[in-house]
Design an enzyme around this catalytic site. Structure first.
Site, PDB file in Angstrom:
ATOM      1  N   ALA A  61      14.982  -3.463  -0.895  1.00 38.59           N
ATOM      2  CA  ALA A  61      15.248  -4.244  -2.103  1.00 38.59           C
ATOM      3  C   ALA A  61      14.224  -3.926  -3.190  1.00 38.59           C
ATOM      4  O   ALA A  61      13.077  -3.592  -2.904  1.00 38.59           O
ATOM      5  CB  ALA A  61      15.218  -5.733  -1.778  1.00 38.59           C
ATOM      6  N   GLY A 102      16.479  -2.678   3.315  1.00 36.56           N
ATOM      7  CA  GLY A 102      17.802  -2.306   2.841  1.00 36.56           C
ATOM      8  C   GLY A 102      18.030  -0.808   2.868  1.00 36.56           C
ATOM      9  O   GLY A 102      19.178  -0.347   2.993  1.00 36.56           O
ATOM     10  N   GLU A 125      11.916  -7.456   7.000  1.00 36.11           N
ATOM     11  CA  GLU A 125      12.304  -8.716   6.357  1.00 36.11           C
ATOM     12  C   GLU A 125      11.643  -9.946   6.971  1.00 36.11           C
ATOM     13  O   GLU A 125      11.383 -10.930   6.277  1.00 36.11           O
ATOM     14  CB  GLU A 125      13.831  -8.876   6.405  1.00 36.11           C
ATOM     15  CG  GLU A 125      14.593  -7.978   5.456  1.00 36.11           C
ATOM     16  CD  GLU A 125      14.823  -6.569   5.996  1.00 36.11           C
ATOM     17  OE1 GLU A 125      15.505  -5.782   5.334  1.00 36.11           O
ATOM     18  OE2 GLU A 125      14.304  -6.246   7.099  1.00 36.11           O
TER      19      GLU A 125
END
Length: 699
Positions: A61, A102, A125
């Site tokens: 991200a 991502g 994450e």
């Protein structure tokens, strides 16, 4: 241009180009889907290679979009991955350098993956209080196996591509390239090899099972529960991977997404995301551009071989920078050297440091008794007794001997850096570098900017901090700077609580339950109660109207300075650090209450926590208003990395935002009515009052 499109013969190459790590922001996501459509519409193209420019495939991200509507704008990452999966022509991910979050999820949506050696692969994450949100928990177990995938997802730690490629039965990587340099050509060749293969392989279609099923996940939960402490995300990672083994792929994706969104709203995730952004923001100084020229720091001198000086020296030795340590007496040098050796030898014994590394570091250390022998150092840091007259003598000597352009730094924790700078004829070269004890362990470095400190000096010191793995936060000049100025108010409140009816153990337990690493009284015993006593004596002269509890002075008058004397707020047994409540101290406090005519009352743990934490918040609001700190997140970083504030609460300023500043001020108004407290202190700082009036927050 966030993604470039080029055709190499019959292969289309889509190259992510969003420096520094090809973050998957909205513009990049849109460019990928546009390029996919273009490649599929071109009859001459038989396959597609997806790769990243520069030093990353993709780091995931785009942090610039965190928390903004753009992060979810279509095409979101799920839509991009679906477009990749649905491509009529095979998509080969050419992965190198960094493939995380991502970025890894995007590669798992591709039909094939070729990877360069040395690539760091991760789903980090969980470190932001989340589960992977674009299929990571559903796809990675299908290609890597449930156990290896769960370990990666729960830890969030990067794993090298060669190691992953060697996992038996893995389908994460179809091919390991010979090198980063050959990856592009090998990817083109591989794409031509698989161009005609149909049906196109999809990770979603692979089976996902664990032979022990419920028993394995029960074991995994027990293991993770012990490590997760105050964070819900690690256990949710276990749940999400278990879902991959029990639900159909599309249902598993919906379940993962629901977990992701629910975690996104937790205070713990907000705290971790705040810390992630705050740590990066701390290195940015509003009026010091990133391209400010920096001075070359090849060698360092440290004045003082005590606990602090030795710890400071170790930071530079660890980073491979030569250090010359200066003391006035040979015995002091010998003691300092012995302590450094002892610290390193303990690391060797525990297997944390190899013998050859220890020897290399010690070889970088030299000592001297003469100022004239340190003159060629690029940076000198004084770590002598905290008294202005002593600092004056040191800096006059440094001004005499140090070469032009050398940076002159003081490790002072409270004294006026402007006064120290004016002991020299080069105030532009003087800066505060306030390390925290133990200096070789604690992450925080307060960089104190004097009124004449050069911008190049600031830029250099911030770069040096990064090199020695410190979190550097810039502070302006005031008594105590950011951290110690705030902790003084915290300590004052702790003293008032004792007078009103609490015990040291109750106060400590309440804030430790809240999440602090250590309560104020255990902290005082560790640091040395005589240090606070010296500061209070100065305060009694400088600020005679400032109210203090006398209990801490009475403790010091009893000679109870803390662990170093075997007795402080608590009793200590020889060779142990266990804090044992002291009947003698409790009697001293009770006698003091009687002498003051105070009737003790029952004090709740909630009141203890609020008075201690909100005292930090109110003083911090004054610090922000005065420009001592440039942003609230800097204050959070000071308290998270230097004072043991609970990480899952994100620092005092974020915590206040999450409680609600209106509620904080209401509590402060209540505390101001307490006749035994300091009503004047509890008047909300003007900035805090304005934020409440405007319905705004610190962050």
């Amino acid at each position: 241009m966030t993604a470039e499109y080029k055709v190499h013969g019959d292969i289309a190459v889509i190259t992510l180009n969003n420096p520094p790590v090809n973050g998957l922001g909205f513009a990049t996501r849109l460019a990928i889907t546009d390029a996919l459509a273009k490649a599929n519409a071109d009859a001459a193209v038989i396959a597609i290679v997806l790769t990243g420019a520069g030093k990353a495939f993709s780091g995931g991200a785009d942090i610039k979009e965190f928390g903004s509507p753009k992060a979810l704008a279509e095409p979101n990452l799920l839509s991009v991955i679906l477009a990749v999966e649905n491509s009529a022509k095979p998509v080969v991910a050419a992965v190198h350098s960094v493939c995380m979050g991502g970025g890894l999820e995007l590669s798992l949506g591709c039909h094939y993956r070729i990877v360069a050696p040395g690539c760091s692969v991760a789903l980090p994450e969980v470190k932001l209080g989340l589960v992977p949100g674009a299929g990571g928990t559903q796809r990675l177990p299908r290609v890597l196996g449930v156990e290896a995938a769960l370990n990666m997802i729960v830890s969030g730690e990067p794993v090298k591509s060669e190691l992953l490629a060697s996992v038996p039965g893995q389908k994460l990587f179809d091919k390991l390239a010979a090198s980063v340099e050959s990856l592009a050509e090998e990817a083109l060749a591989f794409a031509r090899e698989v161009a005609a293969v149909r049906p196109l392989p999809l990770v979603r279609n692979l089976p996902c099972k664990h032979p022990l099923g419920d028993a394995y996940f029960g074991f995994a939960r027990n293991m993770v529960k012990g490590m997760a402490k105050n964070f819900p995300a690690p256990l949710k990672c276990v749940d999400a991977v278990e879902v991959a083994t029990k639900q159909k792929f599309d249902q598993g994706m919906l379940t993962e997404r629901e977990m992701f969104i629910n975690l996104m709203w937790t205070p713990e995730s907000r705290a971790l995301r705040h810390i992630f952004a705050a740590e990066r923001a701390a290195s940015k100084i509003p009026d010091v551009p990133e391209d400010t020229p920096k001075r070359d720091i090849q060698s360092v001198a440290v004045i003082g071989a005590g606990t602090m000086g030795g710890g400071i020296a170790m930071n530079f030795l660890n980073a491979g920078i030569p250090v010359k340590m200066l003391e006035m007496k040979q015995e002091a040098l010998d003691r300092g050297l012995a302590t450094i050796r002892k610290n390193y030898e303990a690391q060797v014994k525990k297997g944390k440091l190899k013998q050859d590394k220890y020897e290399q570091r010690m070889a970088l250390l030299s000592t001297t008794l003469r100022y004239d022998e340190i003159g060629q150092a690029d940076l000198v840091i004084e770590a002598v007794f905290e008294e202005l007259g002593v600092k004056e003598a040191v800096f006059k000597e440094l001004d005499r001997v140090m070469k032009p352009g050398a940076i002159l730094a003081s490790n002072t924790s409270t004294l006026d850096v402007n006064k120290i700078a004016h002991f020299t004829k080069r105030p532009q070269d003087v800066v505060g570098m306030h390390f925290f004890s133990p200096a070789n362990v604690m992450k925080l470095l307060e960089v104190v900017r004097g009124e004449k400190t050069g911008k190049d000096v600031l830029a250099t010191v911030m770069a040096v901090a990064k090199k020695i793995r410190k979190t550097a936060v810039v502070s302006g000049v005031c008594d105590g700077f950011i951290g110690n100025r705030m902790i003084e108010q915290y300590s004052r409140q702790a003293g008032f609580l004792l007078e009103e009816g609490a015990t040291p153990a109750q106060v400590d337990k309440a804030v430790e339950k809240f999440g602090f690493a250590m309560g104020p009284f255990r902290m005082g015993d560790l640091a040395g109660n005589d240090i606070g006593w010296a500061i209070r004596k100065r305060r009694y002269v400088e600020k005679p109207d400032l109210k203090y509890s006398k209990t801490a002075d009475l403790l010091c008058e009893m000679g109870r300075y803390g662990q170093k004397t075997g007795a402080g707020w608590y009793d200590y047994q020889a060779g142990k650090r266990d804090a044992i409540p002291s009947a003698l101290v409790e009697k001293m406090i009770a006698d003091h209450r009687t002498a003051q005519g105070i009737t003790p009352r029952k004090i709740s743990d909630d009141e203890i926590v609020q008075r201690l934490v909100y005292s930090l918040v109110n003083e911090a609001a004054h610090i922000l208003q005065e420009g001592i700190a440039s942003k609230a997140s800097d204050i959070d970083m000071v308290y998270l990395t230097g004072y043991g504030f609970p990480i899952h609460r994100g620092g005092p300023m974020l915590y206040a935002d999450q409680v609600g500043l209106f509620n904080v001020v209401q509590s402060m108004n209540h505390f101001a009515q307490n006749p035994l407290d300091d009503a004047k202190f509890w008047q909300p700082a003007p900035l805090l009052a304005k934020l409440v009036a405007d319905s705004k927050t610190f962050n």
